[in-house]
Design an enzyme around this catalytic site. Structure first.
Site, PDB file in Angstrom:
ATOM      1  CE  LYS A 101      -8.890   1.394   8.642  1.00  0.00           C
ATOM      2  NZ  LYS A 101      -9.154   2.713   9.281  1.00  0.00           N
ATOM      3  CE1 TYR A 136      -3.991  12.106   2.796  1.00  0.00           C
ATOM      4  CE2 TYR A 136      -6.109  11.203   2.137  1.00  0.00           C
ATOM      5  CZ  TYR A 136      -4.933  11.104   2.860  1.00  0.00           C
ATOM      6  OH  TYR A 136      -4.724  10.007   3.643  1.00  0.00           O
ATOM      7  CG  HIS A 140     -10.271   7.156   2.340  1.00  0.00           C
ATOM      8  ND1 HIS A 140      -9.676   8.316   1.867  1.00  0.00           N
ATOM      9  CD2 HIS A 140      -9.387   6.641   3.242  1.00  0.00           C
ATOM     10  CE1 HIS A 140      -8.510   8.483   2.450  1.00  0.00           C
ATOM     11  NE2 HIS A 140      -8.315   7.480   3.293  1.00  0.00           N
ATOM     12  NE  ARG A 167      -4.365   5.312   3.935  1.00  0.00           N
ATOM     13  CZ  ARG A 167      -5.168   4.618   3.111  1.00  0.00           C
ATOM     14  NH1 ARG A 167      -4.641   3.870   2.173  1.00  0.00           N
ATOM     15  NH2 ARG A 167      -6.483   4.702   3.218  1.00  0.00           N
ATOM     16  CG  HIS A 217      -1.351   6.600   7.972  1.00  0.00           C
ATOM     17  ND1 HIS A 217      -2.060   5.495   7.544  1.00  0.00           N
ATOM     18  CD2 HIS A 217      -2.260   7.600   8.073  1.00  0.00           C
ATOM     19  CE1 HIS A 217      -3.339   5.805   7.415  1.00  0.00           C
ATOM     20  NE2 HIS A 217      -3.475   7.076   7.713  1.00  0.00           N
ATOM     21  NE  ARG A 225      -6.858   1.997   5.738  1.00  0.00           N
ATOM     22  CZ  ARG A 225      -7.780   1.878   4.785  1.00  0.00           C
ATOM     23  NH1 ARG A 225      -7.703   0.880   3.914  1.00  0.00           N
ATOM     24  NH2 ARG A 225      -8.776   2.740   4.712  1.00  0.00           N
TER      25      ARG A 225
END
Length: 320
Positions: A191, A300, A291, A268, A265, A167
């Site tokens: 995150k 994806y 994730h 990404r 992004h 990110r």
């Protein structure tokens, strides 16, 4: 009405609960400032709706907060033009808040557990074809050939974004010590404060080494107080800003007319798609991207299926 102004209208009990919740999100869950602001803003909106335009100071903070109130609040948001994605996010914020309030004893039961969010129509992300990604990076490498410090930085940024799929916030947060050149790994803080190791290849290795050997020292020497540890620096010597990275990506894509316009992004998405098309398994891609759930990574697979269908339509004699 702005969130700060709306927050000031809340009864003292409700405002105090929001303060406690904000501390919980920031300190205990370790969420990013952007995520904390979004969650708190949604909770302030909910509590302001719950207490009305003229809140009574002696009313308990969560008086009347039940499933009916939650649904009425979302319906009110919908009537003011909020879309499905926004409503889904606000419903998720409400569920997170009511679950926390139940654990804190502020609610006897959790009404958010019964709240069903509107289904979001997930669109397939735009991605570059491998040849387009190659042209973008080749153009950036040509721009860096003059050894101009900012061009060296931008080339390294683009190579690392595509190589790792990190990110933009993760990239800007990297320190020099987070790069392990011996094993070609970067240590990423994702995150929720979760740390992961992400590999990168030879082109990114070369671009990073050139930036650190020639570009970063030149930027550091040109400013009074350069950031001592940041991997990437802005022109004023501070840690590179995400807005600058977005501009760098957009300008790099403009140099390749056939490439779709996208931000960091998009790179990404591109990295994840190319990994899967190259044979990487879904779990490995999930780990690389950081994730929390496999469901996010599975988005994806739809991209690669669409690519396979297009190839089949073009190449198979009985595709039509």
């Amino acid at each position: 009405m702005a969130v700060h102004a709306l927050r000031d209208t809340l009864p003292r009990s409700a405002a105090g609960l929001v303060d406690d919740y904000e501390r919980h999100l920031r300190l205990e869950r370790g969420l990013s400032p952007h995520t904390v602001r979004a969650y708190v803003g949604d909770v302030v909106s909910l509590l302001a709706f719950l207490h009305g335009e003229e809140p009574q100071p002696d009313v308990p903070a969560l008086h009347g907060l039940d499933i009916g109130a939650l649904r009425s609040w979302l319906a009110d948001q919908r009537s003011t033009g909020a879309g499905r994605t926004t409503l889904a996010r606000r419903a998720a914020a409400a569920r997170t808040f009511t679950a926390w309030a139940r654990r804190q004893g502020a609610l006897h039961q959790d009404p958010g557990a019964k709240l069903v969010a509107p289904r979001v129509h997930r669109t397939l992300p735009s991605v570059l074809r491998p040849d387009e990604a190659e042209r973008v990076l080749t153009a950036a490498g040509s721009g860096a050939a003059e050894q101009e410090p900012v061009a060296l930085r931008d080339h390294a940024v683009l190579e690392l974004l595509y190589a790792t799929g990190v990110r933009v916030s993760e990239l800007c947060g990297l320190d020099i010590d987070d790069v392990d050149f011996g094993r070609r790994l970067i240590r990423v803080l994702g995150k929720g404060g979760k740390e992961r190791m992400v590999p990168f290849g030879a082109p990114a290795d070369r671009a990073l080494r050139t930036w650190l050997d020639h570009g970063r020292p030149a930027v550091s020497s040109a400013v009074a107080k350069p950031h001592p540890s940041a991997l990437f620096l802005g022109v004023r010597g501070g840690r590179l800003d995400p807005r600058t990275v977005r501009r760098v990506v957009h300008e790099a894509l403009e140099a390749v007319p056939a490439a779709a316009d996208m931000g960091p992004h998009g790179l990404r998405h591109t990295a994840a798609t190319h990994l899967l098309e190259g044979g990487a398994d879904l779990r490995s891609v999930q780990e690389l991207l950081g994730h929390a759930t496999l469901a996010t990574t599975q988005l994806y697979t739809h991209v690669t299926v669409e690519r396979l269908k297009a190839i089949h339509d073009q190449a198979h004699p009985r595709s039509r």
